[in-house]
Design a protein around this motif. Sequence first.
Motif, mmCIF file in Angstrom:
data_model
loop_
_atom_site.group_PDB
_atom_site.id
_atom_site.type_symbol
_atom_site.label_atom_id
_atom_site.label_comp_id
_atom_site.label_asym_id
_atom_site.label_seq_id
_atom_site.Cartn_x
_atom_site.Cartn_y
_atom_site.Cartn_z
ATOM 1 N N HIS A 124 11.386 19.717 51.385
ATOM 2 C CA HIS A 124 12.579 19.490 51.294
ATOM 3 C C HIS A 124 12.034 17.664 51.135
ATOM 4 C CE1 HIS A 124 16.763 20.661 50.123
ATOM 5 N NE2 HIS A 124 16.760 20.067 49.537
ATOM 6 N N MET A 125 11.824 17.111 51.305
ATOM 7 C CA MET A 125 12.582 16.575 51.525
ATOM 8 C C MET A 125 11.419 15.399 52.070
ATOM 9 S SD MET A 125 16.229 14.744 53.647
ATOM 10 C CE MET A 125 15.909 14.123 52.949
ATOM 11 N N GLU A 126 10.874 14.164 51.893
ATOM 12 C CA GLU A 126 9.984 13.354 52.488
ATOM 13 C C GLU A 126 10.256 13.015 54.294
ATOM 14 O OE1 GLU A 126 7.206 10.266 50.338
ATOM 15 O OE2 GLU A 126 9.746 10.043 49.962
ATOM 16 N N ASN A 155 12.019 15.981 45.793
ATOM 17 C CA ASN A 155 12.356 14.391 46.160
ATOM 18 C C ASN A 155 11.321 14.245 47.005
ATOM 19 O OD1 ASN A 155 15.276 15.448 45.159
ATOM 20 N ND2 ASN A 155 15.095 16.750 47.443
ATOM 21 N N HIS A 156 10.967 14.106 46.154
ATOM 22 C CA HIS A 156 9.212 13.076 47.016
ATOM 23 C C HIS A 156 8.328 12.100 46.235
ATOM 24 C CE1 HIS A 156 9.149 16.561 49.732
ATOM 25 N NE2 HIS A 156 7.627 15.947 49.819
ATOM 26 N N ALA A 192 21.778 2.142 39.391
ATOM 27 C CA ALA A 192 23.182 2.792 39.372
ATOM 28 C C ALA A 192 22.815 4.001 40.648
ATOM 29 C CB ALA A 192 23.566 3.478 38.138
ATOM 30 N N THR A 193 24.355 3.958 41.615
ATOM 31 C CA THR A 193 24.122 4.894 42.032
ATOM 32 C C THR A 193 25.299 6.487 41.978
ATOM 33 O OG1 THR A 193 24.675 3.224 44.180
ATOM 34 C CG2 THR A 193 24.902 5.435 44.140
ATOM 35 N N VAL A 194 24.788 7.526 41.872
ATOM 36 C CA VAL A 194 25.177 8.768 41.884
ATOM 37 C C VAL A 194 25.697 9.909 42.652
ATOM 38 C CG1 VAL A 194 25.351 10.542 40.393
ATOM 39 C CG2 VAL A 194 24.163 8.835 39.770
ATOM 40 N N PRO A 195 27.028 9.468 42.674
ATOM 41 C CA PRO A 195 27.876 9.972 43.806
ATOM 42 C C PRO A 195 27.427 11.247 44.901
ATOM 43 C CG PRO A 195 29.405 9.488 42.918
ATOM 44 C CD PRO A 195 27.936 9.447 41.761
ATOM 45 N N ASP A 196 26.639 12.274 43.816
ATOM 46 C CA ASP A 196 26.297 13.545 44.239
ATOM 47 C C ASP A 196 24.667 13.363 44.290
ATOM 48 O OD1 ASP A 196 25.343 13.523 41.535
ATOM 49 O OD2 ASP A 196 25.621 15.375 42.107
ATOM 50 N N GLN A 197 24.128 11.939 44.230
ATOM 51 C CA GLN A 197 22.745 12.637 45.048
ATOM 52 C C GLN A 197 21.990 11.406 46.166
ATOM 53 O OE1 GLN A 197 20.587 14.114 43.082
ATOM 54 N NE2 GLN A 197 19.106 13.341 44.012
ATOM 55 N N SER A 198 22.378 12.118 47.272
ATOM 56 C CA SER A 198 21.905 11.068 48.099
ATOM 57 C C SER A 198 19.972 11.139 47.909
ATOM 58 C CB SER A 198 22.030 12.326 49.755
ATOM 59 O OG SER A 198 21.366 13.598 49.304
ATOM 60 N N HIS A 199 19.347 11.187 47.685
ATOM 61 C CA HIS A 199 17.753 11.601 47.289
ATOM 62 C C HIS A 199 17.189 10.595 46.617
ATOM 63 C CE1 HIS A 199 17.549 15.354 49.778
ATOM 64 N NE2 HIS A 199 18.182 16.035 48.300
ATOM 65 N N ARG A 200 16.878 9.422 47.196
ATOM 66 C CA ARG A 200 16.019 7.880 46.969
ATOM 67 C C ARG A 200 15.083 8.786 45.847
ATOM 68 N NH1 ARG A 200 12.906 3.428 49.807
ATOM 69 N NH2 ARG A 200 12.720 2.012 47.519
ATOM 70 N N PHE A 201 14.535 9.246 46.379
ATOM 71 C CA PHE A 201 13.457 9.456 45.033
ATOM 72 C C PHE A 201 13.626 11.084 44.218
ATOM 73 C CE2 PHE A 201 11.011 6.618 48.306
ATOM 74 C CZ PHE A 201 10.190 5.541 48.047
ATOM 75 N N GLY A 202 14.873 11.440 44.501
ATOM 76 C CA GLY A 202 14.844 13.045 43.291
ATOM 77 C C GLY A 202 15.191 13.011 41.919
ATOM 78 N N TRP A 203 14.763 11.998 41.370
ATOM 79 C CA TRP A 203 14.974 11.890 39.562
ATOM 80 C C TRP A 203 13.765 11.970 38.866
ATOM 81 C CZ3 TRP A 203 19.782 10.871 38.377
ATOM 82 C CH2 TRP A 203 20.287 11.060 38.991
ATOM 83 N N VAL A 204 13.724 13.088 38.071
ATOM 84 C CA VAL A 204 12.636 12.539 36.856
ATOM 85 C C VAL A 204 12.787 10.892 36.866
ATOM 86 C CG1 VAL A 204 11.560 14.020 35.053
ATOM 87 C CG2 VAL A 204 12.416 15.214 37.017
ATOM 88 N N THR A 205 11.510 10.766 36.272
ATOM 89 C CA THR A 205 11.303 9.498 35.085
ATOM 90 C C THR A 205 10.493 9.970 34.103
ATOM 91 O OG1 THR A 205 9.637 8.908 36.355
ATOM 92 C CG2 THR A 205 12.054 8.587 37.614
ATOM 93 N N ASP A 206 10.052 8.513 33.207
ATOM 94 C CA ASP A 206 9.350 9.015 32.279
ATOM 95 C C ASP A 206 7.981 9.015 32.844
ATOM 96 O OD1 ASP A 206 10.409 8.649 30.290
ATOM 97 O OD2 ASP A 206 11.049 6.134 29.788
#
Length: 315
Positions: A124-126, A155-156, A192-206
């Motif tokens: 789930h998390m690193e 979220n890795h 940018a900080t998103v209030p409901d997103q606590s996972h630092r590496f939890g985003w899809v990027t290019d």
Amino acid sequence: MAQVNLALGAMRFGSDVDERTAFHLLDRFVDAGGTVIDTANCYAFWSDPDEAGGHSERVIGAWLAGRPGLRDRVVLSTKVGAQPVGAGDWPANREGLSASAIRTAVEGSLHRLRTDRVDLLWTHMEDRSVPQEETGYELAQLVKAGTVGRLGASNHALWRVERARGIAQANGWPGYTALQLRHSYLQPRPGATVPDQSHRFGWVTDEVLDYVSSDGELALWAYTPLLNGSYTRDDRPLPEAYDHPGTARRLTALTEVAGELGVTRNQVVLAWLTGGAPAVTPIVGVSNVAQLEEALHGAALVLPEELRARLDAAA
């Protein structure tokens, strides 16, 4: 019946969504051709100060127990590594990804889910306090034993995923074949900080999209694809992080496409995700049948190429 490229997000089952409603939603999902149910051992610890999670898994387990023969028709996806343990504040007190923690977590999930196997197990998390070799070996033993089918990383950091897969390959172990990250048509400003997103590496990027597109073994799952209702509900405004010119252009394109097709913005977003390259499996959490029906129709919607191109161009 065609398989639905949609995972039913069960995070709120047993907490905000009561058991009876959850059973009804699960029944309707399966009746409509849905197969994938996504949860985690820690869901939803924040809803109950006396519990460390397990609410969602218990509801799913009770639902399966009342429907003999259904287990082989569904794909159970759950996660380990983020469940709170002991005193202290989360996430510092999470269980982590040591061999013993993984074994204990999986045993607990199997008990709550009332099953002998998990079809897709996510870390789930690193946990950078544990060598990746230790985590990888334990995950491999679970697959070898038949307790786990596939492995995924949620979220890795991407470099950590690639390193873990390299370790698995070098040792002849099964490795990660799926990534689970946050993704939607609208994107916040970088950094940018998103209030409901606590996972630092939890985003899809290019980079993530390129990585998955270049590797035929990897699948991509997206959580929070509908931005908690912000596409369609006036009472759910977008967080400030989404306040930039790209959002305005994309919302205009999204509204136009939805109007031309006679569907909702949510349905266009789901169609855009599932029909893209790479194709994405959206994880959609619902609390009533109307939301579920909307999501099912959205995942089944095929966007004409001209409309997809218009959506893609509005960046």
